[in-house]
Design a protein around this motif. Structure first.
Motif, PDB file in Angstrom:
ATOM      1  N   ASP A 188      46.153  27.568 -78.258  1.00  0.00           N
ATOM      2  CA  ASP A 188      47.015  28.035 -77.188  1.00  0.00           C
ATOM      3  C   ASP A 188      46.288  29.082 -76.357  1.00  0.00           C
ATOM      4  N   LYS A 189      46.727  29.160 -75.102  1.00  0.00           N
ATOM      5  CA  LYS A 189      46.071  30.040 -74.153  1.00  0.00           C
ATOM      6  C   LYS A 189      46.216  31.497 -74.573  1.00  0.00           C
ATOM      7  N   GLU A 190      47.322  31.821 -75.230  1.00  0.00           N
ATOM      8  CA  GLU A 190      47.600  33.224 -75.524  1.00  0.00           C
ATOM      9  C   GLU A 190      48.209  33.373 -76.899  1.00  0.00           C
ATOM     10  N   TYR A 191      47.907  34.467 -77.558  1.00  0.00           N
ATOM     11  CA  TYR A 191      48.549  34.760 -78.846  1.00  0.00           C
ATOM     12  C   TYR A 191      49.254  36.107 -78.725  1.00  0.00           C
ATOM     13  N   PHE A 192      50.215  36.359 -79.633  1.00  0.00           N
ATOM     14  CA  PHE A 192      51.072  37.535 -79.470  1.00  0.00           C
ATOM     15  C   PHE A 192      51.208  38.309 -80.783  1.00  0.00           C
ATOM     16  N   SER A 193      51.615  39.576 -80.642  1.00  0.00           N
ATOM     17  CA  SER A 193      51.815  40.379 -81.845  1.00  0.00           C
ATOM     18  C   SER A 193      53.178  40.056 -82.450  1.00  0.00           C
ATOM     19  N   TRP A 194      53.304  40.348 -83.734  1.00  0.00           N
ATOM     20  CA  TRP A 194      54.564  40.138 -84.463  1.00  0.00           C
ATOM     21  C   TRP A 194      55.715  40.856 -83.753  1.00  0.00           C
ATOM     22  N   ASP A 195      55.513  42.139 -83.459  1.00  0.00           N
ATOM     23  CA  ASP A 195      56.593  42.938 -82.858  1.00  0.00           C
ATOM     24  C   ASP A 195      57.035  42.354 -81.528  1.00  0.00           C
ATOM     25  N   GLN A 196      56.062  41.883 -80.734  1.00  0.00           N
ATOM     26  CA  GLN A 196      56.415  41.343 -79.429  1.00  0.00           C
ATOM     27  C   GLN A 196      57.217  40.053 -79.576  1.00  0.00           C
ATOM     28  N   LEU A 197      56.779  39.161 -80.482  1.00  0.00           N
ATOM     29  CA  LEU A 197      57.487  37.885 -80.651  1.00  0.00           C
ATOM     30  C   LEU A 197      58.919  38.103 -81.126  1.00  0.00           C
ATOM     31  N   VAL A 198      59.084  39.030 -82.075  1.00  0.00           N
ATOM     32  CA  VAL A 198      60.433  39.284 -82.595  1.00  0.00           C
ATOM     33  C   VAL A 198      61.306  39.950 -81.533  1.00  0.00           C
ATOM     34  N   ALA A 199      60.746  40.941 -80.842  1.00  0.00           N
ATOM     35  CA  ALA A 199      61.525  41.623 -79.799  1.00  0.00           C
ATOM     36  C   ALA A 199      61.926  40.645 -78.693  1.00  0.00           C
ATOM     37  N   ASP A 200      60.991  39.792 -78.284  1.00  0.00           N
ATOM     38  CA  ASP A 200      61.298  38.804 -77.243  1.00  0.00           C
ATOM     39  C   ASP A 200      62.393  37.854 -77.701  1.00  0.00           C
ATOM     40  N   ASP A 201      62.317  37.419 -78.960  1.00  0.00           N
ATOM     41  CA  ASP A 201      63.316  36.452 -79.419  1.00  0.00           C
ATOM     42  C   ASP A 201      64.697  37.101 -79.532  1.00  0.00           C
ATOM     43  N   ARG A 202      64.728  38.347 -79.985  1.00  0.00           N
ATOM     44  CA  ARG A 202      66.024  39.038 -80.048  1.00  0.00           C
ATOM     45  C   ARG A 202      66.613  39.175 -78.637  1.00  0.00           C
ATOM     46  N   ALA A 203      65.733  39.473 -77.662  1.00  0.00           N
ATOM     47  CA  ALA A 203      66.204  39.591 -76.273  1.00  0.00           C
ATOM     48  C   ALA A 203      66.707  38.237 -75.758  1.00  0.00           C
ATOM     49  N   ASP A 204      66.012  37.157 -76.134  1.00  0.00           N
ATOM     50  CA  ASP A 204      66.458  35.812 -75.734  1.00  0.00           C
ATOM     51  C   ASP A 204      67.837  35.502 -76.322  1.00  0.00           C
ATOM     52  N   CYS A 205      68.036  35.898 -77.571  1.00  0.00           N
ATOM     53  CA  CYS A 205      69.344  35.662 -78.216  1.00  0.00           C
ATOM     54  C   CYS A 205      70.444  36.434 -77.482  1.00  0.00           C
ATOM     55  N   GLN A 206      70.134  37.678 -77.101  1.00  0.00           N
ATOM     56  CA  GLN A 206      71.101  38.477 -76.335  1.00  0.00           C
ATOM     57  C   GLN A 206      71.460  37.788 -75.029  1.00  0.00           C
ATOM     58  N   GLU A 207      70.416  37.299 -74.360  1.00  0.00           N
ATOM     59  CA  GLU A 207      70.644  36.647 -73.066  1.00  0.00           C
ATOM     60  C   GLU A 207      71.485  35.376 -73.237  1.00  0.00           C
ATOM     61  N   TRP A 208      71.197  34.639 -74.277  1.00  0.00           N
ATOM     62  CA  TRP A 208      71.978  33.420 -74.600  1.00  0.00           C
ATOM     63  C   TRP A 208      73.449  33.804 -74.814  1.00  0.00           C
ATOM     64  N   ASN A 209      73.679  34.835 -75.611  1.00  0.00           N
ATOM     65  CA  ASN A 209      75.060  35.261 -75.900  1.00  0.00           C
ATOM     66  C   ASN A 209      75.780  35.722 -74.635  1.00  0.00           C
ATOM     67  N   ASN A 210      75.035  36.328 -73.717  1.00  0.00           N
ATOM     68  CA  ASN A 210      75.663  36.875 -72.520  1.00  0.00           C
ATOM     69  C   ASN A 210      75.602  35.930 -71.321  1.00  0.00           C
ATOM     70  N   SER A 211      75.230  34.668 -71.564  1.00  0.00           N
ATOM     71  CA  SER A 211      75.252  33.648 -70.510  1.00  0.00           C
ATOM     72  C   SER A 211      76.611  32.954 -70.542  1.00  0.00           C
ATOM     73  N   LEU A 212      76.963  32.298 -69.448  1.00  0.00           N
ATOM     74  CA  LEU A 212      78.261  31.630 -69.359  1.00  0.00           C
ATOM     75  C   LEU A 212      78.421  30.582 -70.447  1.00  0.00           C
ATOM     76  N   HIS A 213      79.608  30.540 -71.038  1.00  0.00           N
ATOM     77  CA  HIS A 213      79.911  29.507 -72.031  1.00  0.00           C
ATOM     78  C   HIS A 213      79.848  28.149 -71.337  1.00  0.00           C
ATOM     79  N   PRO A 214      79.260  27.114 -71.995  1.00  0.00           N
ATOM     80  CA  PRO A 214      79.110  25.827 -71.312  1.00  0.00           C
ATOM     81  C   PRO A 214      80.437  25.161 -70.942  1.00  0.00           C
TER      82      PRO A 214
END
Length: 323
Positions: A204-230
């Motif tokens: 892969d073009k880029e690799y990431f640190s553990w903390d960054q991957l976990v923080a990003d995924d938690r933020a993605d989950c937050q965004e999913w929860n706060n998006s409009l219900h389908p």
């Protein structure tokens, strides 16, 4: 009576192709896995009305890779079926029981913070959960209803399509270079082929640190929860989180922290000191009342303490058992 006429070939074909017969024949011929995926009818779920009536859990590998090991992070999620919210998430380098336990803990911390009750039902897949079948995940111990999905029947489990939807709607948008290397257009990632003998190794073009991957995924989950219900027809203008909060099942039992601590908490061997404290997680805890001391065996101050750690790993409530 005359001789029975020979069955015509088309009659035989019709008989073999009758859906019920066909299914039985295919079950004999196909492997179990293929049968579960291709023929087994999707299990119908009634779209419940209340949140926290049914929790569904599943694991997934995060798409981007770690810098240090070039491996993917394993994630485990607990979703509420009605609102589709992620209620708990955990992350690990190894896919093992700690990943599962941490996901449960994460979910119960959220439930406790919000003052909600014990979810009524849960569905899990078999492979990481079997060791809890006779304990924590026995119906009636923590959850009134427990369903173990048949192995390989991914349609049966609601969490799997949610993982896919979350990936397509939130994760692809937020992170460059996610998708398959042979995908088209925006799903395409730039990878560089490493080895000519196998077609499997792509760097892969880029690799990431553990903390960054976990923080990003938690933020993605937050965004999913706060998006409009389908289902905007049913929940106009409401996000998944709005739907969760507005429709909590009114019949839930209160959260049973003692049981949860005992089954999925940290366990520490310790002893009651004269002044009625126990030392747990580097802190002294006072017993709730001195009458507890009368319950100890004569001259035996050894006890086992259980607690569910908070986000920092600290104890909040400690429950002590002897024997």
């Amino acid at each position: 009576p005359g001789e029975p006429k020979e069955l015509s070939e088309s009659t035989i074909a019709n008989s073999l192709n009758k859906p019920s017969n066909k299914m039985l024949i295919e079950q004999r011929l196909l492997s179990w896995t293929a049968f579960m995926h291709e023929q087994m009818p999707h299990v119908h779920r009634h779209n419940g009305e209340f949140s926290l009536s049914q929790i569904t859990m599943d694991d997934v590998d995060l798409t981007r890779k770690l810098k240090d090991t070039k491996q993917r992070v394993h994630a485990y999620y607990a979703y509420d079926v009605v609102s589709q919210c992620v209620l708990g998430a955990s992350y690990a380098r190894k896919k093992d029981e700690l990943l599962v336990v941490e996901c449960f803990r994460d979910m119960f911390r959220l439930i406790e913070r919000n003052g909600w009750g014990m979810p009524a039902g849960i569905e899990v897949e078999n492979h990481l959960m079997t060791q809890y079948k006779d304990g924590f995940l026995q119906a009636g111990v923590a959850f009134p209803f427990v369903h173990f999905c048949a192995p390989q029947n991914s349609q049966e489990k609601y969490a799997e399509p949610l993982n896919g939807a979350k990936k397509r709607s939130v994760i692809h948008k937020n992170h460059e270079g996610i998708g398959r290397f042979y995908g088209k257009g925006k799903w395409r990632t730039e990878s560089q082929k490493v080895s000519d003998e196998t077609h499997e190794l792509y760097e892969d073009k880029e690799y990431f640190s553990w903390d960054q991957l976990v923080a990003d995924d938690r933020a993605d989950c937050q965004e999913w929860n706060n998006s409009l219900h389908p289902n905007q027809k049913k929940y106009p203008g409401m996000t998944r989180w709005d739907v969760l909060v507005a429709n909590i099942n009114p019949t839930l039992k209160p959260l049973d922290k003692l049981t949860l601590s005992r089954y999925i908490g940290e366990k520490v061997e310790t002893s009651v000191r004269r002044n009625s404290t126990v030392r747990v997680a580097y802190e002294d805890w006072w017993l709730s009342g001195t009458e507890v001391l009368e319950k100890l065996q004569p001259n035996d101050y050894k006890v086992t303490a259980y607690y569910i750690p908070d986000e920092e790993g600290k104890a909040t409530d400690v429950y002590i058992f002897q024997g």
